[in-house]
Write an enzyme that holds these catalytic residues in place. Structure first.
Site, short mmCIF file in Angstrom:
data_model
loop_
_atom_site.label_atom_id
_atom_site.label_comp_id
_atom_site.label_asym_id
_atom_site.label_seq_id
_atom_site.Cartn_x
_atom_site.Cartn_y
_atom_site.Cartn_z
CG HIS A 94 -2.01 1.01 1.16
ND1 HIS A 94 -1.80 2.38 1.32
CD2 HIS A 94 -3.34 0.87 0.93
CE1 HIS A 94 -2.94 3.01 1.19
NE2 HIS A 94 -3.89 2.13 0.95
CB VAL A 187 11.19 14.73 4.76
CG1 VAL A 187 10.50 13.41 5.12
CG2 VAL A 187 10.26 15.63 3.95
#
Length: 301
Positions: A94, A187
């Protein structure tokens, strides 16, 4: 019930295999018993778990939501998730861009979308400011009203980046290509990014397709989705799930288009390609059942 305004939150964690990590996250939620987990849906192949959590809203006045037990429970769960899961070392079937990948808020009972959007913004500020994770707001929580799917496309969310049909957590850019609404622009590769938004209730429905031809099932998913000219309010994505493929669909207008219409359309499109389709399944309770489940559990407590 003492509190008539309720909010539901669907918290998506990019982990479905590490039982110890999930147990730690659930223990963190247990310290905030006024927020109730009404449904847990782990998936080993997707390596992803969704928690549906419900609680009441606390208002300063009729114009502004200032708190909710949901806020404290979500922060505790997110904090524990970042401690126990490293995005950069795992992958699954996913898409994923964060350890805490997605947090969606939905009004229940007498609450409004505007009220749960206020709560979503408070949670986003907590995660961005205290946990130092970039947060992207969407729909009712976003001043620009950006769609979740549009933001995801800007981060190549739907493009597999590992072994053909898998998503790895280590491919994020060091600096976001778009400005976050909360948190840093840089990030942390072990934490990633999180989408936070508010919308009317969304139903999730997965349909297994008996083939391993990913391209063919992607074509069917595109044709059944609103974006591909298919059913209104339907988003669909073809994903590898064990030894078969699934069309993972979202119903943005579940009172208008539901499982019967989507199941029928997928079966029709699949039959044109000579494929067999199994009966689909919902991955969460309905809006009404979620509300009843919370009322029952809260009354017992």
């Amino acid at each position: 019930m003492k509190h008539s305004k309720l909010a539901a939150c669907k918290l998506y964690i990019s982990e479905g295999r590490n039982a110890a990590a999930l147990e730690a996250i659930e223990r963190a939620a247990g310290h905030h018993p006024q927020a109730t987990i009404t449904k847990k849906f782990p998936d080993y192949a997707y390596n992803r778990t969704r928690y549906t959590i419900v609680s009441y809203l606390i208002e300063e006045d009729e114009a502004r939501v200032v708190d909710s037990p949901l806020r404290q429970a979500l922060f505790a769960m997110a904090e524990e998730a970042y401690k126990t899961i490293e995005l950069g070392t795992q992958c699954g079937a996913h898409p994923r861009v964060g350890v805490v990948d997605h947090i969606s808020f939905h009004p229940l009972a007498q609450s409004t979308l505007h009220e749960v959007a206020n709560l979503a913004k408070l949670v986003a500020a907590d995660i961005g400011g205290r946990l130092h994770v970039p947060v992207l707001l969407y729909e009712a929580a976003d001043p620009q009203g950006r769609a979740l799917s549009s933001l995801r496309r800007e981060l190549d969310y739907f493009t597999p980046n590992f072994m053909g049909n898998q998503w790895a957590g280590w491919s994020l850019p060091n600096v976001l290509p778009i400005s976050p609404d909360e948190g840093p622009q840089c990030v942390d590769q072990d934490k990633g990014v999180v989408f936070v938004g508010a919308s009317p209730w969304v139903d999730n429905y997965n349909i297994p397709v008996l083939t391993k031809d990913v391209d063919l099932v992607r074509t069917i998913a595109r044709r059944v989705s609103a974006r591909g000219g298919g059913l209104p309010g339907v988003q669909a994505l073809a994903l590898l799930h064990g030894d078969k493929l699934e069309i993972a669909s979202m119903f943005l207008e579940p009172d208008r288009i539901g499982d019967k219409e989507v199941q029928r359309e997928v079966e029709l499109l699949a039959s044109e390609e000579g494929l067999r389709v199994e009966k689909g399944y919902y991955t969460d309770l309905s809006k009404e059942t979620t509300t009843k489940s919370y009322m029952k559990l809260a009354s017992a407590d």
